[in-house]
Design a protein around this motif. Structure first.
Motif, short mmCIF file in Angstrom:
data_model
loop_
_atom_site.label_atom_id
_atom_site.label_comp_id
_atom_site.label_asym_id
_atom_site.label_seq_id
_atom_site.Cartn_x
_atom_site.Cartn_y
_atom_site.Cartn_z
N GLU A 175 0.82 -1.20 0.00
CA GLU A 175 0.00 0.00 0.00
C GLU A 175 0.86 1.25 0.00
O GLU A 175 0.58 2.22 -0.72
N LEU A 176 1.91 1.25 0.80
CA LEU A 176 2.80 2.42 0.86
C LEU A 176 3.54 2.59 -0.46
O LEU A 176 3.71 3.71 -0.96
N ALA A 177 3.97 1.47 -1.05
CA ALA A 177 4.66 1.54 -2.35
C ALA A 177 3.75 2.12 -3.42
O ALA A 177 4.18 2.92 -4.25
N ALA A 178 2.48 1.70 -3.41
CA ALA A 178 1.53 2.20 -4.40
C ALA A 178 1.27 3.69 -4.21
O ALA A 178 0.98 4.41 -5.19
N ARG A 179 1.40 4.18 -2.99
CA ARG A 179 1.13 5.60 -2.73
C ARG A 179 2.32 6.48 -3.07
O ARG A 179 2.16 7.50 -3.74
N ILE A 180 3.52 6.10 -2.60
CA ILE A 180 4.65 7.01 -2.79
C ILE A 180 5.60 6.59 -3.92
O ILE A 180 6.40 7.40 -4.35
N GLY A 181 5.48 5.34 -4.38
CA GLY A 181 6.34 4.90 -5.48
C GLY A 181 6.21 5.79 -6.71
O GLY A 181 7.22 6.26 -7.25
N PRO A 182 4.98 6.04 -7.19
CA PRO A 182 4.84 6.91 -8.37
C PRO A 182 5.37 8.32 -8.13
O PRO A 182 5.85 8.97 -9.07
N LEU A 183 5.27 8.80 -6.89
CA LEU A 183 5.78 10.14 -6.59
C LEU A 183 7.30 10.19 -6.69
O LEU A 183 7.87 11.18 -7.17
N ILE A 184 7.96 9.11 -6.24
CA ILE A 184 9.42 9.06 -6.34
C ILE A 184 9.85 8.99 -7.80
O ILE A 184 10.75 9.71 -8.25
#
Length: 290
Positions: A175-184
């Motif tokens: 869930e955290l990867a899906a939220r901030i991965g695209p931002l990174i």
């Protein structure tokens, strides 16, 4: 008849498109068509090769290009190159256990195991904390990066032929990867998009990682991503030089040698050969940007 061969390593799947099996010249259209999981074969990427020009290379050296599912080219890819080395030996292109794979990102050494299913090891060579896209060229090691207003990550950059930004987090979850991965990946502070790794250090020899790849999105495993996470944790003084990296698809072993070369070991799996239908093949030959 055009045939592709599908492999995966811990769920990170690739298609080998060999010119001798009728594969067309690599390009955006062909890669997207092959990797589409609804209307194509489905994969995270395509390995095009061995490419012409082998006659000028030393024995045991093979040229290959790696493309992400969206058609963008990847300079090199740890999981994909381990798969490609296995393909070469399984399909009679070599009988050697140690190969050199020539990529746009440089030469990479791969050592195959005693059997097809045994773990094989890739030497990614030296690494750096300088992402080429960093405006001032400085190292990014354990620094706060505001990836959007109000969202800051404790980040370490690693470049191992591919740029990565590793975020140290308390609990690396899907869930955290899906939220901030695209931002990174889309962070405006870099002109070269990095892959994103979320890293939780379990102990000095065990890491837990979630991955968001540019051009792919969430993926259950990434060889170069696992190496990037291990390098970041080691540079931050949190781990020993040899670690186990646990990802959703399974585990790999990463070792940082005394001269700071990065070795990755893990399994590969053959899925099968796919004969492409005559009505599908024209989609691979559409004119596309190179």
């Amino acid at each position: 008849m055009t045939t592709v061969v599908k492999y995966h390593t811990l769920g990170n799947d690739y298609l080998v498109a060999d010119p001798e099996l009728g594969a067309p010249a690599p390009g955006t259209a062909a890669t997207r068509a092959l990797c589409d999981r609804r209307t194509g074969v489905g994969a995270d990427g395509v390995l095009y090769g061995p490419l012409p020009g082998q006659e000028t290379d030393p024995q045991g050296t093979f040229r290959v290009r790696v493309f992400n599912a969206d058609g963008t080219e990847c300079a090199r890819n740890a999981n994909g190159l381990r798969i490609f080395a296995r393909y070469l030996r399984e399909h009679g292109r070599t009988d050697q256990d140690e190969l050199t794979l020539r990529t746009p990102g440089g030469d990479v050494r791969v050592r195959l195991g005693d059997s097809a299913t045994a773990a094989c090891t890739i030497d990614l060579g030296p690494w750096t904390h300088r992402i080429a896209a960093a405006a001032d060229g400085t190292e990014l090691v354990g620094v706060p990066v505001e990836i959007e207003p109000g969202t800051t990550v404790h980040a370490t950059a690693v470049h191992n032929g591919v740029p990565h930004l590793v975020a140290l987090v308390d609990d690396a979850t899907d869930e955290l990867a899906a939220r901030i991965g695209p931002l990174i990946v889309g962070y405006a502070g870099f002109t070269e998009r990095p892959n994103a790794e979320l890293l939780t250090v379990e102990d000095r020899r065990t890491l837990r990682v979630r991955i968001w790849e540019r051009g792919v999105g969430a993926t259950p495993a990434s060889g170069s991503g696992a190496c990037a996470a291990a390098c970041a944790a080691y540079r931050l003084g949190l781990t020993d030089p040899a670690v186990t990296v646990v990802m959703p698809g399974g585990t790999v072993a990463v070792e940082i040698t005394e001269d700071e070369r990065v070795l990755l070991s893990g399994p590969t799996s053959l899925v099968g050969r796919v004969a492409l239908a005559d009505e599908f093949v024209p989609r691979l030959r559409a004119r596309a940007p190179r």
